[in-house]
Motif scaffolding. Sequence first.
Motif, PDB file in Angstrom:
ATOM      1  N   SER A  96     -15.710 -68.548 -12.092  1.00  0.00           N
ATOM      2  CA  SER A  96     -15.260 -67.698 -13.193  1.00  0.00           C
ATOM      3  C   SER A  96     -15.789 -66.268 -13.066  1.00  0.00           C
ATOM      4  CB  SER A  96     -15.682 -68.303 -14.541  1.00  0.00           C
ATOM      5  OG  SER A  96     -17.090 -68.345 -14.642  1.00  0.00           O
ATOM      6  N   ASP A  97     -16.771 -66.045 -12.194  1.00  0.00           N
ATOM      7  CA  ASP A  97     -17.341 -64.712 -11.967  1.00  0.00           C
ATOM      8  C   ASP A  97     -16.586 -63.919 -10.908  1.00  0.00           C
ATOM      9  OD1 ASP A  97     -19.506 -65.142 -13.770  1.00  0.00           O
ATOM     10  OD2 ASP A  97     -20.575 -66.256 -12.202  1.00  0.00           O
ATOM     11  N   LEU A  98     -15.623 -64.533 -10.249  1.00  0.00           N
ATOM     12  CA  LEU A  98     -14.953 -63.904  -9.105  1.00  0.00           C
ATOM     13  C   LEU A  98     -14.348 -62.545  -9.456  1.00  0.00           C
ATOM     14  CD1 LEU A  98     -14.053 -63.973  -6.157  1.00  0.00           C
ATOM     15  CD2 LEU A  98     -12.034 -65.262  -6.894  1.00  0.00           C
ATOM     16  N   GLU A  99     -13.614 -62.471 -10.563  1.00  0.00           N
ATOM     17  CA  GLU A  99     -12.968 -61.211 -10.958  1.00  0.00           C
ATOM     18  C   GLU A  99     -13.985 -60.076 -11.043  1.00  0.00           C
ATOM     19  OE1 GLU A  99      -9.639 -60.451 -12.062  1.00  0.00           O
ATOM     20  OE2 GLU A  99      -8.997 -62.399 -11.306  1.00  0.00           O
ATOM     21  N   ASN A 100     -15.091 -60.333 -11.732  1.00  0.00           N
ATOM     22  CA  ASN A 100     -16.122 -59.308 -11.884  1.00  0.00           C
ATOM     23  C   ASN A 100     -16.764 -58.943 -10.559  1.00  0.00           C
ATOM     24  OD1 ASN A 100     -15.732 -59.115 -14.659  1.00  0.00           O
ATOM     25  ND2 ASN A 100     -17.259 -60.690 -15.090  1.00  0.00           N
ATOM     26  N   CYS A 101     -16.929 -59.914  -9.691  1.00  0.00           N
ATOM     27  CA  CYS A 101     -17.521 -59.651  -8.374  1.00  0.00           C
ATOM     28  C   CYS A 101     -16.610 -58.741  -7.535  1.00  0.00           C
ATOM     29  CB  CYS A 101     -17.785 -60.954  -7.633  1.00  0.00           C
ATOM     30  SG  CYS A 101     -19.060 -61.983  -8.377  1.00  0.00           S
ATOM     31  N   ILE A 102     -15.327 -59.000  -7.589  1.00  0.00           N
ATOM     32  CA  ILE A 102     -14.372 -58.173  -6.837  1.00  0.00           C
ATOM     33  C   ILE A 102     -14.396 -56.748  -7.377  1.00  0.00           C
ATOM     34  CG2 ILE A 102     -11.949 -57.797  -6.237  1.00  0.00           C
ATOM     35  CD1 ILE A 102     -11.571 -60.875  -6.609  1.00  0.00           C
ATOM     36  N   GLU A 103     -14.329 -56.609  -8.688  1.00  0.00           N
ATOM     37  CA  GLU A 103     -14.349 -55.276  -9.299  1.00  0.00           C
ATOM     38  C   GLU A 103     -15.637 -54.548  -8.969  1.00  0.00           C
ATOM     39  OE1 GLU A 103     -13.461 -55.775 -13.463  1.00  0.00           O
ATOM     40  OE2 GLU A 103     -11.496 -56.659 -12.993  1.00  0.00           O
ATOM     41  N   ASP A 104     -16.755 -55.254  -9.009  1.00  0.00           N
ATOM     42  CA  ASP A 104     -18.048 -54.664  -8.678  1.00  0.00           C
ATOM     43  C   ASP A 104     -18.052 -54.145  -7.236  1.00  0.00           C
ATOM     44  OD1 ASP A 104     -20.667 -53.948  -9.377  1.00  0.00           O
ATOM     45  OD2 ASP A 104     -21.490 -55.819  -8.568  1.00  0.00           O
ATOM     46  N   PHE A 105     -17.552 -54.947  -6.327  1.00  0.00           N
ATOM     47  CA  PHE A 105     -17.474 -54.539  -4.918  1.00  0.00           C
ATOM     48  C   PHE A 105     -16.618 -53.281  -4.782  1.00  0.00           C
ATOM     49  CE2 PHE A 105     -15.547 -54.414  -0.755  1.00  0.00           C
ATOM     50  CZ  PHE A 105     -16.585 -54.729   0.105  1.00  0.00           C
ATOM     51  N   LEU A 106     -15.455 -53.268  -5.417  1.00  0.00           N
ATOM     52  CA  LEU A 106     -14.515 -52.149  -5.284  1.00  0.00           C
ATOM     53  C   LEU A 106     -15.024 -50.879  -5.948  1.00  0.00           C
ATOM     54  CD1 LEU A 106     -11.164 -54.086  -5.817  1.00  0.00           C
ATOM     55  CD2 LEU A 106     -12.121 -53.263  -3.644  1.00  0.00           C
ATOM     56  N   ILE A 107     -15.982 -50.991  -6.850  1.00  0.00           N
ATOM     57  CA  ILE A 107     -16.581 -49.816  -7.492  1.00  0.00           C
ATOM     58  C   ILE A 107     -17.795 -49.316  -6.707  1.00  0.00           C
ATOM     59  CG2 ILE A 107     -17.904 -49.070  -9.528  1.00  0.00           C
ATOM     60  CD1 ILE A 107     -16.058 -50.940 -11.188  1.00  0.00           C
ATOM     61  N   ARG A 108     -18.630 -50.225  -6.256  1.00  0.00           N
ATOM     62  CA  ARG A 108     -19.920 -49.866  -5.656  1.00  0.00           C
ATOM     63  C   ARG A 108     -19.881 -49.494  -4.174  1.00  0.00           C
ATOM     64  NH1 ARG A 108     -24.596 -51.704  -8.640  1.00  0.00           N
ATOM     65  NH2 ARG A 108     -23.916 -52.776 -10.529  1.00  0.00           N
ATOM     66  N   GLU A 109     -18.989 -50.108  -3.442  1.00  0.00           N
ATOM     67  CA  GLU A 109     -19.002 -49.908  -1.990  1.00  0.00           C
ATOM     68  C   GLU A 109     -18.338 -48.590  -1.587  1.00  0.00           C
ATOM     69  OE1 GLU A 109     -20.580 -51.706   0.371  1.00  0.00           O
ATOM     70  OE2 GLU A 109     -21.373 -52.947  -1.233  1.00  0.00           O
ATOM     71  N   ASN A 110     -18.680 -48.151  -0.379  1.00  0.00           N
ATOM     72  CA  ASN A 110     -18.080 -46.911   0.119  1.00  0.00           C
ATOM     73  C   ASN A 110     -16.647 -47.160   0.584  1.00  0.00           C
ATOM     74  OD1 ASN A 110     -18.053 -47.695   2.947  1.00  0.00           O
ATOM     75  ND2 ASN A 110     -20.257 -47.339   2.959  1.00  0.00           N
ATOM     76  N   VAL A 111     -15.912 -46.081   0.765  1.00  0.00           N
ATOM     77  CA  VAL A 111     -14.487 -46.162   1.098  1.00  0.00           C
ATOM     78  C   VAL A 111     -14.255 -46.936   2.392  1.00  0.00           C
ATOM     79  CG1 VAL A 111     -12.432 -44.801   1.665  1.00  0.00           C
ATOM     80  CG2 VAL A 111     -13.937 -44.063  -0.176  1.00  0.00           C
ATOM     81  N   THR A 112     -15.099 -46.765   3.374  1.00  0.00           N
ATOM     82  CA  THR A 112     -14.956 -47.457   4.656  1.00  0.00           C
ATOM     83  C   THR A 112     -15.035 -48.969   4.460  1.00  0.00           C
ATOM     84  OG1 THR A 112     -15.937 -45.574   5.802  1.00  0.00           O
ATOM     85  CG2 THR A 112     -15.869 -47.657   6.998  1.00  0.00           C
ATOM     86  N   ASN A 113     -16.030 -49.432   3.693  1.00  0.00           N
ATOM     87  CA  ASN A 113     -16.169 -50.874   3.444  1.00  0.00           C
ATOM     88  C   ASN A 113     -15.003 -51.416   2.624  1.00  0.00           C
ATOM     89  OD1 ASN A 113     -18.547 -50.981   4.851  1.00  0.00           O
ATOM     90  ND2 ASN A 113     -19.860 -51.153   3.063  1.00  0.00           N
ATOM     91  N   ILE A 114     -14.539 -50.641   1.665  1.00  0.00           N
ATOM     92  CA  ILE A 114     -13.416 -51.089   0.829  1.00  0.00           C
ATOM     93  C   ILE A 114     -12.153 -51.225   1.672  1.00  0.00           C
ATOM     94  CG2 ILE A 114     -11.885 -50.439  -1.070  1.00  0.00           C
ATOM     95  CD1 ILE A 114     -14.397 -49.170  -2.405  1.00  0.00           C
TER      96      ILE A 114
END
Length: 94
Positions: A24-42
Amino acid sequence: MNVYEFSTVGYFMKHYFNWSMDYSDLENCIEDFLIRENVTNIKAFKKEVKTLYMSNSPEIFREVSYKLGNRGMPTDKAFDIIKRLYAKTQEHKT
């Protein structure tokens, strides 16, 4: 396919959606990754997710998750996660 081609997805599984997280945490984890990581990693993440989604093989994702992310999962969960990852990364604009 070599699981090591999906190192960014493995990084996501290990550091964001790790074994202590509930499905149930997956959605938040994805959003967190897409906000925190740099453009190259995204960009790498989006490309790897798309490749996994297009392969239509939850077994590959299960192997990536297990070997690179230290998280095992059943096939049906793997397929659901791939679909959710793909949908969320397609919505995200870089």
